[in-house]
Design a protein around this motif. Structure first.
Motif, PDB file in Angstrom:
ATOM      1  N   ARG A  42      -5.173   4.918  -3.576  1.00 15.26           N
ATOM      2  CA  ARG A  42      -5.493   4.441  -2.221  1.00 15.26           C
ATOM      3  C   ARG A  42      -6.813   5.071  -1.793  1.00 15.26           C
ATOM      4  O   ARG A  42      -6.877   6.279  -1.513  1.00 15.26           O
ATOM      5  N   LEU A  71      -8.687   4.706   0.949  1.00 17.03           N
ATOM      6  CA  LEU A  71      -8.851   5.017   2.367  1.00 17.03           C
ATOM      7  C   LEU A  71      -7.659   5.836   2.859  1.00 17.03           C
ATOM      8  O   LEU A  71      -6.503   5.442   2.671  1.00 17.03           O
ATOM      9  N   ARG A  72      -7.939   6.969   3.463  1.00 22.55           N
ATOM     10  CA  ARG A  72      -6.865   7.861   3.907  1.00 22.55           C
ATOM     11  C   ARG A  72      -6.167   7.322   5.134  1.00 22.55           C
ATOM     12  O   ARG A  72      -4.936   7.334   5.211  1.00 22.55           O
ATOM     13  N   GLU A  73      -6.906   6.835   6.107  1.00 25.00           N
ATOM     14  CA  GLU A  73      -6.310   6.344   7.341  1.00 25.00           C
ATOM     15  C   GLU A  73      -5.822   4.906   7.178  1.00 25.00           C
ATOM     16  O   GLU A  73      -6.289   4.167   6.320  1.00 25.00           O
ATOM     17  N   SER A  74      -4.881   4.521   8.042  1.00 22.01           N
ATOM     18  CA  SER A  74      -4.358   3.163   8.024  1.00 22.01           C
ATOM     19  C   SER A  74      -5.309   2.229   8.761  1.00 22.01           C
ATOM     20  O   SER A  74      -5.840   2.569   9.823  1.00 22.01           O
ATOM     21  N   HIS A  75      -5.546   1.038   8.193  1.00 22.53           N
ATOM     22  CA  HIS A  75      -6.436   0.050   8.771  1.00 22.53           C
ATOM     23  C   HIS A  75      -5.726  -1.298   8.873  1.00 22.53           C
ATOM     24  O   HIS A  75      -4.578  -1.440   8.454  1.00 22.53           O
ATOM     25  N   ASN A 131      -5.200  -2.601   4.271  1.00 20.37           N
ATOM     26  CA  ASN A 131      -5.177  -1.361   3.504  1.00 20.37           C
ATOM     27  C   ASN A 131      -5.268  -1.679   2.007  1.00 20.37           C
ATOM     28  O   ASN A 131      -4.323  -2.234   1.436  1.00 20.37           O
ATOM     29  N   ASP A 141       0.813  -1.214   0.000  1.00 26.90           N
ATOM     30  CA  ASP A 141       0.000   0.000   0.000  1.00 26.90           C
ATOM     31  C   ASP A 141       0.847   1.265   0.000  1.00 26.90           C
ATOM     32  O   ASP A 141       0.311   2.371  -0.017  1.00 26.90           O
ATOM     33  N   TRP A 151      -2.861  10.148  -2.330  1.00 28.10           N
ATOM     34  CA  TRP A 151      -3.620   8.915  -2.606  1.00 28.10           C
ATOM     35  C   TRP A 151      -3.467   8.430  -4.046  1.00 28.10           C
ATOM     36  O   TRP A 151      -4.101   7.450  -4.435  1.00 28.10           O
TER      37      TRP A 151
END
Length: 291
Positions: free
Chosen positions: A105, A107-111, A114, A37, A76
């Motif tokens: 990418r 989704l901006r935040e890390s999960h 990802n 990612d 992103w």
């Protein structure tokens, strides 16, 4: 040294000398085929040379080179251009084509997982020996034909990838599912790649050094084909796996090396890879200053 080998090797030497003498890599996992990612920093430009050498059984030895230009458009969105060529012993040197890719990418935040979406257009002839992925029912025996015949068969296709990347402690785990469609009337082809890696140290060293443990990373990856929509599955195609080793120098230089071993009779015995990358920080500012 035979003349047909001189040009690619000279190109590699000049490229390495250029980046070693410059003043100006992000800590992305050390993979050759698998994507994580990690995207390029906005405004940064990475120039890379990915080199591959192999001596397949009953085939002429070959050397392939891919020049990569990767640019971070936003936080992103990363875009990249590939220029590819190869040299086959007792045959010829050929330019095999280009690729234009974009990675997004969502989704901006890390999960925990990802996702990254990948879209590529490629104009590549069948003489290509970069092994940047395996799709469909590709086998090493397909490359036994002369370059003159292979380069006449040009494939223009759209390729998509679903990239999933996770982190656990110091480890990265990345999985890619690949779907490729020739713009002509041919069936969808599928492939996969997966990798795991980790840095040798989590934090920085209290003293200045060029070869501290935090600059090194180790990993491994596996990749292969998954047939077509009419014949889906991992049989009848190439499969490769191998370890990777990376050195991320303090001044934006990255070197990744490692062998990738063929796991069945459809594969070359081993692919020797070396990638050298150099990142130019805030490349877009060069144009702003010139105004």
């Amino acid at each position: 040294m035979p003349q047909r080998w001189a040009a690619p090797q000279l190109t590699c030497v000049l490229f390495v000398l250029l980046i070693l003498t410059a003043r100006a890599f992000g800590q992305e996992p050390p993979y050759f085929v698998t994507y994580s990612d990690v995207l390029e920093e906005p405004g940064n430009l990475e120039i890379a040379s990915q080199n591959i050498y192999s001596t397949p059984k009953d085939l002429n030895p070959f050397y392939g080179q891919t020049v990569e230009l990767e640019y971070g458009v936003t936080g992103w969105w990363t875009t990249e251009v590939y220029l590819q060529g190869q040299v086959t012993a007792h045959d010829s040197t050929v330019f095999t084509g280009f690729r234009f890719e974009n990675r997004f990418r969502p989704l901006r935040e890390s999960h925990w997982i990802n996702p990254v979406l990948y879209l590529e257009y490629e104009d590549i002839n069948q003489a290509d020996k970069s092994f940047l992925e395996i799709t469909g029912n590709q086998v090493i025996q397909d490359k036994a034909v002369s370059n003159a015949l292979l380069r006449a068969d040009v494939e223009r296709s759209i390729e998509g990838k679903l990239i999933l990347s996770s982190y656990w402690k110091s480890f990265n785990f990345s999985e890619n599912f690949i779907a490729e469609k020739n713009v002509s009337n041919e069936p969808w082809e599928f492939g996969y790649a997966a990798g795991a890696s980790r840095s040798l140290a989590n934090g920085g060293s209290p003293r200045a050094c060029r070869f501290c443990r935090q600059y090194f990373a180790v990993g491994g990856e596996v990749f292969g084909g998954l047939g077509t929509r009419y014949n889906f599955g991992p049989t009848g195609t190439s499969i490769y796996a191998g370890p990777t080793f990376a050195y991320n120098a303090p001044r934006n230089l990255t070197i990744v090396a490692g062998p990738e071993f063929g796991l069945n009779d459809n594969s070359a015995k081993v692919l020797w890879r070396l990638k050298v990358a150099y990142e130019i920080n805030q490349f877009r500012d060069w144009f702003r200053r010139s105004r």
